[in-house]
Scaffold this motif. Structure first.
Motif, PDB file in Angstrom:
ATOM      1  N   PRO A   1      42.791  44.671  46.480  1.00 20.81           N
ATOM      2  CA  PRO A   1      41.476  45.173  46.082  1.00 20.81           C
ATOM      3  C   PRO A   1      41.324  46.674  46.326  1.00 20.81           C
ATOM      4  O   PRO A   1      41.783  47.201  47.332  1.00 20.81           O
ATOM      5  N   VAL A   2      40.641  47.335  45.400  1.00 19.58           N
ATOM      6  CA  VAL A   2      40.300  48.748  45.571  1.00 19.58           C
ATOM      7  C   VAL A   2      39.005  48.812  46.377  1.00 19.58           C
ATOM      8  O   VAL A   2      37.997  48.203  46.004  1.00 19.58           O
ATOM      9  N   ILE A   3      39.030  49.548  47.483  1.00 16.40           N
ATOM     10  CA  ILE A   3      37.874  49.679  48.369  1.00 16.40           C
ATOM     11  C   ILE A   3      37.014  50.878  47.963  1.00 16.40           C
ATOM     12  O   ILE A   3      35.798  50.828  48.010  1.00 16.40           O
ATOM     13  N   SER A   4      37.682  51.984  47.569  1.00 15.44           N
ATOM     14  CA  SER A   4      36.948  53.184  47.195  1.00 15.44           C
ATOM     15  C   SER A   4      37.851  54.122  46.398  1.00 15.44           C
ATOM     16  O   SER A   4      39.086  54.023  46.473  1.00 15.44           O
ATOM     17  N   ARG A   5      37.206  55.028  45.659  1.00 18.57           N
ATOM     18  CA  ARG A   5      37.903  56.091  44.924  1.00 18.57           C
ATOM     19  C   ARG A   5      37.115  57.381  45.128  1.00 18.57           C
ATOM     20  O   ARG A   5      35.900  57.389  44.948  1.00 18.57           O
ATOM     21  N   PHE A   6      37.799  58.454  45.497  1.00 13.87           N
ATOM     22  CA  PHE A   6      37.153  59.747  45.670  1.00 13.87           C
ATOM     23  C   PHE A   6      38.201  60.851  45.695  1.00 13.87           C
ATOM     24  O   PHE A   6      39.306  60.658  46.179  1.00 13.87           O
ATOM     25  N   ASN A   7      37.851  61.999  45.135  1.00 11.42           N
ATOM     26  CA  ASN A   7      38.728  63.188  45.154  1.00 11.42           C
ATOM     27  C   ASN A   7      40.158  62.890  44.702  1.00 11.42           C
ATOM     28  O   ASN A   7      41.106  63.459  45.248  1.00 11.42           O
ATOM     29  N   GLY A   8      40.315  61.989  43.743  1.00 10.37           N
ATOM     30  CA  GLY A   8      41.651  61.647  43.265  1.00 10.37           C
ATOM     31  C   GLY A   8      42.401  60.680  44.157  1.00 10.37           C
ATOM     32  O   GLY A   8      43.570  60.384  43.929  1.00 10.37           O
ATOM     33  N   ILE A   9      41.744  60.172  45.193  1.00  6.23           N
ATOM     34  CA  ILE A   9      42.352  59.257  46.159  1.00  6.23           C
ATOM     35  C   ILE A   9      41.832  57.846  45.888  1.00  6.23           C
ATOM     36  O   ILE A   9      40.634  57.650  45.685  1.00  6.23           O
ATOM     37  N   VAL A  10      42.728  56.879  45.901  1.00 11.17           N
ATOM     38  CA  VAL A  10      42.354  55.469  45.768  1.00 11.17           C
ATOM     39  C   VAL A  10      42.668  54.785  47.094  1.00 11.17           C
ATOM     40  O   VAL A  10      43.784  54.905  47.615  1.00 11.17           O
ATOM     41  N   ILE A  11      41.680  54.080  47.642  1.00 12.64           N
ATOM     42  CA  ILE A  11      41.830  53.354  48.910  1.00 12.64           C
ATOM     43  C   ILE A  11      41.897  51.867  48.592  1.00 12.64           C
ATOM     44  O   ILE A  11      41.016  51.331  47.923  1.00 12.64           O
ATOM     45  N   LYS A  12      42.943  51.219  49.093  1.00 10.74           N
ATOM     46  CA  LYS A  12      43.133  49.785  48.866  1.00 10.74           C
ATOM     47  C   LYS A  12      43.436  49.081  50.185  1.00 10.74           C
ATOM     48  O   LYS A  12      43.832  49.710  51.157  1.00 10.74           O
TER      49      LYS A  12
ATOM     50  N   PRO B   1      46.137  46.577  61.599  1.00 10.26           N
ATOM     51  CA  PRO B   1      45.098  46.763  60.588  1.00 10.26           C
ATOM     52  C   PRO B   1      45.193  48.173  59.987  1.00 10.26           C
ATOM     53  O   PRO B   1      45.247  49.163  60.724  1.00 10.26           O
ATOM     54  N   HIS B   2      45.201  48.245  58.655  1.00 10.44           N
ATOM     55  CA  HIS B   2      45.381  49.536  57.992  1.00 10.44           C
ATOM     56  C   HIS B   2      44.888  49.490  56.553  1.00 10.44           C
ATOM     57  O   HIS B   2      44.594  48.416  56.032  1.00 10.44           O
ATOM     58  N   ILE B   3      44.811  50.676  55.954  1.00  9.96           N
ATOM     59  CA  ILE B   3      44.520  50.791  54.531  1.00  9.96           C
ATOM     60  C   ILE B   3      45.701  51.470  53.855  1.00  9.96           C
ATOM     61  O   ILE B   3      46.516  52.133  54.506  1.00  9.96           O
ATOM     62  N   HIS B   4      45.768  51.313  52.560  1.00 10.50           N
ATOM     63  CA  HIS B   4      46.749  52.000  51.727  1.00 10.50           C
ATOM     64  C   HIS B   4      45.986  53.054  50.929  1.00 10.50           C
ATOM     65  O   HIS B   4      44.921  52.760  50.392  1.00 10.50           O
ATOM     66  N   ALA B   5      46.526  54.244  50.866  1.00 10.57           N
ATOM     67  CA  ALA B   5      45.912  55.319  50.091  1.00 10.57           C
ATOM     68  C   ALA B   5      46.922  55.811  49.059  1.00 10.57           C
ATOM     69  O   ALA B   5      48.116  55.924  49.349  1.00 10.57           O
ATOM     70  N   ILE B   6      46.419  56.086  47.875  1.00 10.79           N
ATOM     71  CA  ILE B   6      47.259  56.597  46.788  1.00 10.79           C
ATOM     72  C   ILE B   6      46.608  57.878  46.297  1.00 10.79           C
ATOM     73  O   ILE B   6      45.400  57.905  46.006  1.00 10.79           O
TER      74      ILE B   6
ATOM     75  N   PHE C   1      36.175  41.522  50.762  1.00 12.88           N
ATOM     76  CA  PHE C   1      36.229  42.920  50.388  1.00 12.88           C
ATOM     77  C   PHE C   1      34.975  43.367  49.664  1.00 12.88           C
ATOM     78  O   PHE C   1      34.335  42.596  48.971  1.00 12.88           O
ATOM     79  N   GLN C   2      34.652  44.631  49.849  1.00 11.16           N
ATOM     80  CA  GLN C   2      33.525  45.249  49.163  1.00 11.16           C
ATOM     81  C   GLN C   2      33.914  46.682  48.810  1.00 11.16           C
ATOM     82  O   GLN C   2      34.824  47.245  49.406  1.00 11.16           O
ATOM     83  N   THR C   3      33.216  47.247  47.844  1.00 10.12           N
ATOM     84  CA  THR C   3      33.444  48.633  47.486  1.00 10.12           C
ATOM     85  C   THR C   3      32.586  49.508  48.379  1.00 10.12           C
ATOM     86  O   THR C   3      31.405  49.230  48.594  1.00 10.12           O
ATOM     87  N   LEU C   4      33.191  50.560  48.923  1.00  9.42           N
ATOM     88  CA  LEU C   4      32.476  51.499  49.772  1.00  9.42           C
ATOM     89  C   LEU C   4      32.213  52.791  49.008  1.00  9.42           C
ATOM     90  O   LEU C   4      33.028  53.206  48.185  1.00  9.42           O
ATOM     91  N   GLU C   5      31.087  53.417  49.285  1.00  5.72           N
ATOM     92  CA  GLU C   5      30.718  54.670  48.627  1.00  5.72           C
ATOM     93  C   GLU C   5      31.750  55.755  48.950  1.00  5.72           C
ATOM     94  O   GLU C   5      32.237  55.830  50.076  1.00  5.72           O
ATOM     95  N   PRO C   6      32.039  56.595  47.976  1.00 10.76           N
ATOM     96  CA  PRO C   6      32.976  57.695  48.243  1.00 10.76           C
ATOM     97  C   PRO C   6      32.371  58.717  49.192  1.00 10.76           C
ATOM     98  O   PRO C   6      31.149  58.781  49.360  1.00 10.76           O
ATOM     99  N   LEU C   7      33.226  59.519  49.804  1.00 13.77           N
ATOM    100  CA  LEU C   7      32.759  60.617  50.642  1.00 13.77           C
ATOM    101  C   LEU C   7      32.121  61.670  49.753  1.00 13.77           C
ATOM    102  O   LEU C   7      32.513  61.858  48.616  1.00 13.77           O
ATOM    103  N   GLU C   8      31.138  62.358  50.282  1.00 16.29           N
ATOM    104  CA  GLU C   8      30.491  63.426  49.506  1.00 16.29           C
ATOM    105  C   GLU C   8      31.066  64.768  49.864  1.00 16.29           C
ATOM    106  O   GLU C   8      31.598  65.015  50.858  1.00 16.29           O
TER     107      GLU C   8
END
Length: 84
Positions: free
Chosen positions: A2-13, A24-29, A77-84
């Motif tokens: 699942p994709v958790i968030s997208r911001f600044n060209g970064i995808v968090i899964k 416990p960890h996340i994957h970032a692309i 899983f839920q989608t989280l708001e991107p950083l501002e």
């Protein structure tokens, strides 16, 4: 994964958890770069994401650490708001 968030060209899964998939960890692309970041301290423990984007991802983990750990634990899983 699942994709958790997208911001600044970064995808968090986050992968569905398996007992051999700790800590416990996340994957970032980020483009062709990938990284795995610990939820405990925000450090990249595997990957090649540039340092500027690592700091952005660490800020995301700092802001949403509680929510990310809850997703890791519950696998809800839920989608989280991107950083501002």
């Amino acid at each position: 994964m699942p994709v958790i968030s997208r911001f600044n060209g970064i995808v968090i899964k986050m992968y569905l958890r398996q007992k051999e998939h700790n800590p416990p960890h996340i994957h970032a692309i980020y483009g062709e770069y990938i990284g795995m970041f610990s939820l405990a301290d925000g450090e990249m423990f595997e990957g090649d994401i540039p340092s500027k984007e690592q700091k952005t991802i660490q800020a995301f983990i700092s802001k949403y650490g509680k929510e990310l750990m809850e997703m890791w634990e519950t696998q809800q899983f839920q989608t989280l708001e991107p950083l501002e």
